[in-house]
Scaffold this motif. Sequence first.
Motif, PDB file in Angstrom:
ATOM      1  N   ALA A  65       0.868  -1.178   0.000  1.00 36.61           N
ATOM      2  CA  ALA A  65       0.000   0.000   0.000  1.00 36.61           C
ATOM      3  C   ALA A  65       0.906   1.229   0.000  1.00 36.61           C
ATOM      4  O   ALA A  65       1.729   1.387   0.908  1.00 36.61           O
ATOM      5  N   ILE A  66       0.772   2.067  -1.002  1.00 36.72           N
ATOM      6  CA  ILE A  66       1.606   3.259  -1.109  1.00 36.72           C
ATOM      7  C   ILE A  66       1.029   4.341  -0.199  1.00 36.72           C
ATOM      8  O   ILE A  66      -0.143   4.698  -0.290  1.00 36.72           O
ATOM      9  N   HIS A  70       6.343   8.837  -4.678  1.00 34.22           N
ATOM     10  CA  HIS A  70       6.061   8.207  -5.965  1.00 34.22           C
ATOM     11  C   HIS A  70       7.217   7.291  -6.319  1.00 34.22           C
ATOM     12  O   HIS A  70       8.311   7.424  -5.784  1.00 34.22           O
ATOM     13  N   THR A  80       5.937  -0.235 -13.485  1.00 30.96           N
ATOM     14  CA  THR A  80       4.622   0.393 -13.396  1.00 30.96           C
ATOM     15  C   THR A  80       4.704   1.510 -12.366  1.00 30.96           C
ATOM     16  O   THR A  80       5.122   1.274 -11.231  1.00 30.96           O
ATOM     17  N   VAL A  82       3.764   4.003  -9.413  1.00 33.66           N
ATOM     18  CA  VAL A  82       2.889   3.874  -8.248  1.00 33.66           C
ATOM     19  C   VAL A  82       2.817   5.212  -7.518  1.00 33.66           C
ATOM     20  O   VAL A  82       3.743   6.021  -7.594  1.00 33.66           O
ATOM     21  N   GLU A  83       1.695   5.408  -6.824  1.00 29.21           N
ATOM     22  CA  GLU A  83       1.463   6.665  -6.111  1.00 29.21           C
ATOM     23  C   GLU A  83       0.581   6.413  -4.901  1.00 29.21           C
ATOM     24  O   GLU A  83      -0.023   5.343  -4.772  1.00 29.21           O
ATOM     25  N   GLY A  85      -2.255   5.932  -2.241  1.00 30.36           N
ATOM     26  CA  GLY A  85      -3.629   5.466  -2.372  1.00 30.36           C
ATOM     27  C   GLY A  85      -3.761   4.182  -3.167  1.00 30.36           C
ATOM     28  O   GLY A  85      -4.828   3.601  -3.217  1.00 30.36           O
ATOM     29  N   GLN A  86      -2.674   3.709  -3.768  1.00 30.13           N
ATOM     30  CA  GLN A  86      -2.735   2.477  -4.545  1.00 30.13           C
ATOM     31  C   GLN A  86      -2.329   1.271  -3.695  1.00 30.13           C
ATOM     32  O   GLN A  86      -1.465   1.375  -2.831  1.00 30.13           O
ATOM     33  N   TYR A  87      -2.974   0.142  -3.979  1.00 32.08           N
ATOM     34  CA  TYR A  87      -2.665  -1.142  -3.357  1.00 32.08           C
ATOM     35  C   TYR A  87      -2.277  -2.100  -4.468  1.00 32.08           C
ATOM     36  O   TYR A  87      -2.824  -2.035  -5.555  1.00 32.08           O
ATOM     37  N   MET A  88      -1.354  -3.013  -4.190  1.00 34.56           N
ATOM     38  CA  MET A  88      -0.945  -3.960  -5.214  1.00 34.56           C
ATOM     39  C   MET A  88      -0.539  -5.284  -4.587  1.00 34.56           C
ATOM     40  O   MET A  88      -0.182  -5.337  -3.410  1.00 34.56           O
TER      41      MET A  88
END
Length: 117
Positions: A65-66, A70, A80, A82-83, A85-88
């Motif tokens: 989880a970011i 960035h 890819t 990432v910033e 609010g993103q989950y991966m």
Amino acid sequence: MTFQIVDQAALPTGRGPHPAASPFEKRVGEELGLTAFGLYQIELPAGEETVPHDHRDDGAEDAYAIVSGHGWLVVDGGETPVEPGQYMAVTVESSRYLRAGADGLVFIAVCATPPAA
């Protein structure tokens, strides 16, 4: 004790037992006494990266989880952006690492091996 709270600012930073351990991680799960999964906060300075790794040997699943900054998630050589609010998540067989951009990258990593079926 029925609960525990730790302040991330008070946690030591350094390499832990995870295959992607870096000198930039805070081992939150250990401080909380968690044993079912690893919980880490990684604070990468600009241009730094985690260790490339996969989980073919241990079958562990990773999720990220970011939180701020960035950078890039690099999976099997593909980058890819990432910033916050993103989950991966990344499949166990894929090689992965995260690299910070010019403003650094702070993210939370959760790592666990699924129970045997």
